[in-house]
Design a protein around this motif. Structure first.
Motif, PDB file in Angstrom:
ATOM      1  N   MET A 240       0.847  -1.197   0.000  1.00  0.00           N
ATOM      2  CA  MET A 240       0.000   0.000   0.000  1.00  0.00           C
ATOM      3  C   MET A 240       0.882   1.247   0.000  1.00  0.00           C
ATOM      4  N   LEU A 241       0.259   2.382  -0.238  1.00  0.00           N
ATOM      5  CA  LEU A 241       0.937   3.667  -0.150  1.00  0.00           C
ATOM      6  C   LEU A 241       0.945   4.159   1.274  1.00  0.00           C
ATOM      7  N   SER A 242       2.078   4.583   1.757  1.00  0.00           N
ATOM      8  CA  SER A 242       2.128   5.237   3.062  1.00  0.00           C
ATOM      9  C   SER A 242       1.722   6.691   2.906  1.00  0.00           C
TER      10      SER A 242
ATOM     11  N   LEU B 198      -8.159  -2.660  -8.460  1.00  0.00           N
ATOM     12  CA  LEU B 198      -7.201  -2.607  -9.562  1.00  0.00           C
ATOM     13  C   LEU B 198      -6.506  -1.257  -9.679  1.00  0.00           C
ATOM     14  N   ALA B 199      -7.034  -0.244  -8.987  1.00  0.00           N
ATOM     15  CA  ALA B 199      -6.464   1.107  -9.087  1.00  0.00           C
ATOM     16  C   ALA B 199      -5.072   1.144  -8.468  1.00  0.00           C
ATOM     17  N   LYS B 200      -4.209   1.921  -9.069  1.00  0.00           N
ATOM     18  CA  LYS B 200      -2.844   2.042  -8.565  1.00  0.00           C
ATOM     19  C   LYS B 200      -2.557   3.428  -7.978  1.00  0.00           C
ATOM     20  N   LYS B 201      -3.334   4.432  -8.367  1.00  0.00           N
ATOM     21  CA  LYS B 201      -3.142   5.785  -7.860  1.00  0.00           C
ATOM     22  C   LYS B 201      -4.490   6.499  -7.823  1.00  0.00           C
ATOM     23  N   PRO B 202      -4.570   7.630  -7.119  1.00  0.00           N
ATOM     24  CA  PRO B 202      -5.876   8.273  -6.912  1.00  0.00           C
ATOM     25  C   PRO B 202      -6.671   8.523  -8.180  1.00  0.00           C
ATOM     26  N   ILE B 203      -6.024   8.939  -9.274  1.00  0.00           N
ATOM     27  CA  ILE B 203      -6.806   9.238 -10.482  1.00  0.00           C
ATOM     28  C   ILE B 203      -7.450   7.972 -11.050  1.00  0.00           C
TER      29      ILE B 203
ATOM     30  N   ALA C  14      -8.799   5.721  -9.267  1.00  0.00           N
ATOM     31  CA  ALA C  14      -9.971   5.435  -8.440  1.00  0.00           C
ATOM     32  C   ALA C  14     -11.231   6.090  -8.992  1.00  0.00           C
ATOM     33  N   LEU C  15     -11.068   7.166  -9.769  1.00  0.00           N
ATOM     34  CA  LEU C  15     -12.231   7.890 -10.280  1.00  0.00           C
ATOM     35  C   LEU C  15     -13.066   7.057 -11.248  1.00  0.00           C
ATOM     36  N   ILE C  16     -12.496   6.004 -11.787  1.00  0.00           N
ATOM     37  CA  ILE C  16     -13.258   5.104 -12.651  1.00  0.00           C
ATOM     38  C   ILE C  16     -14.338   4.384 -11.847  1.00  0.00           C
ATOM     39  N   TYR C  17     -14.070   4.175 -10.548  1.00  0.00           N
ATOM     40  CA  TYR C  17     -14.912   3.294  -9.740  1.00  0.00           C
ATOM     41  C   TYR C  17     -15.740   4.034  -8.691  1.00  0.00           C
ATOM     42  N   ILE C  18     -15.408   5.298  -8.421  1.00  0.00           N
ATOM     43  CA  ILE C  18     -16.101   6.063  -7.373  1.00  0.00           C
ATOM     44  C   ILE C  18     -17.053   7.052  -8.022  1.00  0.00           C
ATOM     45  N   TRP C  19     -18.296   7.078  -7.558  1.00  0.00           N
ATOM     46  CA  TRP C  19     -19.343   7.913  -8.147  1.00  0.00           C
ATOM     47  C   TRP C  19     -19.441   9.261  -7.437  1.00  0.00           C
ATOM     48  N   ASP C  20     -19.693   9.233  -6.132  1.00  0.00           N
ATOM     49  CA  ASP C  20     -19.864  10.447  -5.332  1.00  0.00           C
ATOM     50  C   ASP C  20     -18.979  10.384  -4.101  1.00  0.00           C
ATOM     51  N   ILE C  21     -18.607  11.567  -3.599  1.00  0.00           N
ATOM     52  CA  ILE C  21     -18.006  11.665  -2.276  1.00  0.00           C
ATOM     53  C   ILE C  21     -18.947  12.484  -1.400  1.00  0.00           C
ATOM     54  N   MET C  22     -18.927  12.236  -0.097  1.00  0.00           N
ATOM     55  CA  MET C  22     -19.842  12.891   0.832  1.00  0.00           C
ATOM     56  C   MET C  22     -19.134  13.227   2.131  1.00  0.00           C
ATOM     57  N   PRO C  23     -19.252  14.459   2.618  1.00  0.00           N
ATOM     58  CA  PRO C  23     -18.808  14.742   3.983  1.00  0.00           C
ATOM     59  C   PRO C  23     -19.480  13.767   4.950  1.00  0.00           C
ATOM     60  N   PHE C  24     -18.768  13.392   5.990  1.00  0.00           N
ATOM     61  CA  PHE C  24     -19.286  12.343   6.872  1.00  0.00           C
ATOM     62  C   PHE C  24     -18.758  12.547   8.284  1.00  0.00           C
ATOM     63  N   ILE C  25     -19.677  12.583   9.245  1.00  0.00           N
ATOM     64  CA  ILE C  25     -19.292  12.522  10.661  1.00  0.00           C
ATOM     65  C   ILE C  25     -19.627  11.117  11.131  1.00  0.00           C
TER      66      ILE C  25
ATOM     67  N   ASN D 271      -6.212   7.203  -1.768  1.00  0.00           N
ATOM     68  CA  ASN D 271      -5.283   6.131  -1.425  1.00  0.00           C
ATOM     69  C   ASN D 271      -5.892   5.225  -0.359  1.00  0.00           C
ATOM     70  N   ALA D 272      -6.619   5.834   0.578  1.00  0.00           N
ATOM     71  CA  ALA D 272      -7.290   5.041   1.612  1.00  0.00           C
ATOM     72  C   ALA D 272      -8.372   4.167   0.988  1.00  0.00           C
ATOM     73  N   ALA D 273      -9.103   4.716   0.009  1.00  0.00           N
ATOM     74  CA  ALA D 273     -10.136   3.923  -0.669  1.00  0.00           C
ATOM     75  C   ALA D 273      -9.521   2.743  -1.414  1.00  0.00           C
ATOM     76  N   ILE D 274      -8.404   2.985  -2.086  1.00  0.00           N
ATOM     77  CA  ILE D 274      -7.728   1.910  -2.816  1.00  0.00           C
ATOM     78  C   ILE D 274      -7.221   0.855  -1.842  1.00  0.00           C
ATOM     79  N   TRP D 275      -6.596   1.320  -0.735  1.00  0.00           N
ATOM     80  CA  TRP D 275      -6.128   0.344   0.262  1.00  0.00           C
ATOM     81  C   TRP D 275      -7.283  -0.530   0.746  1.00  0.00           C
ATOM     82  N   LEU D 276      -8.427   0.097   1.054  1.00  0.00           N
ATOM     83  CA  LEU D 276      -9.563  -0.646   1.581  1.00  0.00           C
ATOM     84  C   LEU D 276     -10.052  -1.675   0.574  1.00  0.00           C
TER      85      LEU D 276
END
Length: 285
Positions: free
Chosen positions: A7-9, A138-143, A145-156, A231-236
């Motif tokens: 993984m990426l540190s 399969l993603a190797k870097k943040p860009i 990941a955009l193939i697989y992620i639709w929306d991002i949302m603030p979250f508490i 990077n956290a999403a890819i690690w997960l």
């Protein structure tokens, strides 16, 4: 035998993370799981189940998540924990971990929540993503990941550490599903396949305040999560794949805390702002 996964540190370097081979671990008894579930449903502090190794922790978690729908409803996704290296020393871990999320207490921004929503309730500034398609592993870097992620949302996130022992370590926390109880979701932001969008997320300031007093409770940076939240999403995704779990369209992923979790106080209003992201979104509970 442990599987090794890379993984990426936070600095961008490649490091190894050991994920458990669950079949080799010692699992708690059905009676022990049932006893913990009674405490969980009653929202009372629990002695929990002793956990010594991360292998045992994931084995327990796998058994526990079969029972958690009794209290929390259907499964809706997965959460990454310890993706902020600032958490390593506090919880005595060497890298990230994961848990499972459920729908019952996934609420919308502005929700009013009892201060005693759990046995040991906390709140945490987080970020949620909604999966567009399988394959994030399969993603190797943040860009990528955009193939697989639709929306991002603030979250508490609203975790419940549950256990009587307030010095709980990472393995025990993982075994008890990383304290998941619920969370509050902010507005959806559609991902844009541009470097500018990625830079906004990676460099945004995450600012937590208590609105009634006007007090700032803390601030962090998008880069706190393994150099970039994606990077956290890819690690997960890779960690789940190593555990035999494939993400699906519509799964939620919680990417980790930008700031340390804080204990809930009655009669407070918590807002987290994400400054630097398009429209500077926020989420309130």
């Amino acid at each position: 035998m442990n599987r090794r996964h890379f993984m990426l540190s936070a600095s961008g370097a490649i490091v190894a993370s050991v994920l458990p081979e669950i079949s080799m671990a010692a699992c708690p008894s059905a009676e022990a799981i049932s006893a913990y579930m009674e405490d969980f449903k009653a929202m009372r502090p629990s002695k929990g189940i002793p956990i010594k190794t991360m292998e045992d922790a994931y084995c327990m978690q796998a058994e526990l998540v079969k029972k958690l729908p009794e209290a929390l409803g259907k499964q809706v996704g997965y959460k990454a924990a310890f993706t902020n290296p600032a958490m390593y020393e506090r919880f005595n871990v060497k890298g990230p971990a994961f848990g499972v999320m459920f729908e019952k207490m996934m609420l919308q921004s502005g929700a009013h929540v009892p201060a005693n929503f759990g046995a040991r309730p906390f709140f945490e500034a987080d970020l949620l993503v909604d999966m567009r398609a399988p394959g994030l592993r399969l993603a190797k870097k943040p860009i990528d990941a955009l193939i697989y992620i639709w929306d991002i949302m603030p979250f508490i996130e609203l975790p419940d550490l549950m256990l009587e022992n307030k010095n709980v370590g990472g393995a025990q926390l993982v075994g008890h599903n990383v304290g998941f109880r619920g969370g509050v979701i902010g507005p959806r932001i559609r991902c844009r396949a541009t470097n500018t969008f990625l830079d906004e997320i990676g460099s945004m300031e995450v600012i937590m305040t208590e609105d009634k007093s006007g007090k700032e409770l803390g601030r962090g940076n998008g880069s706190a999560l393994m150099g970039h939240p994606f990077n956290a999403a890819i690690w997960l995704a890779k960690a789940l794949d190593d555990a035999g779990i494939e993400l699906q369209k519509g799964d939620y992923l919680s990417l980790g805390g930008f700031l340390p979790p804080m204990p809930v106080q009655p009669n407070t209003t918590i807002t987290v702002k994400y400054e630097g992201m398009l429209e500077n979104p926020s989420v309130t509970v």
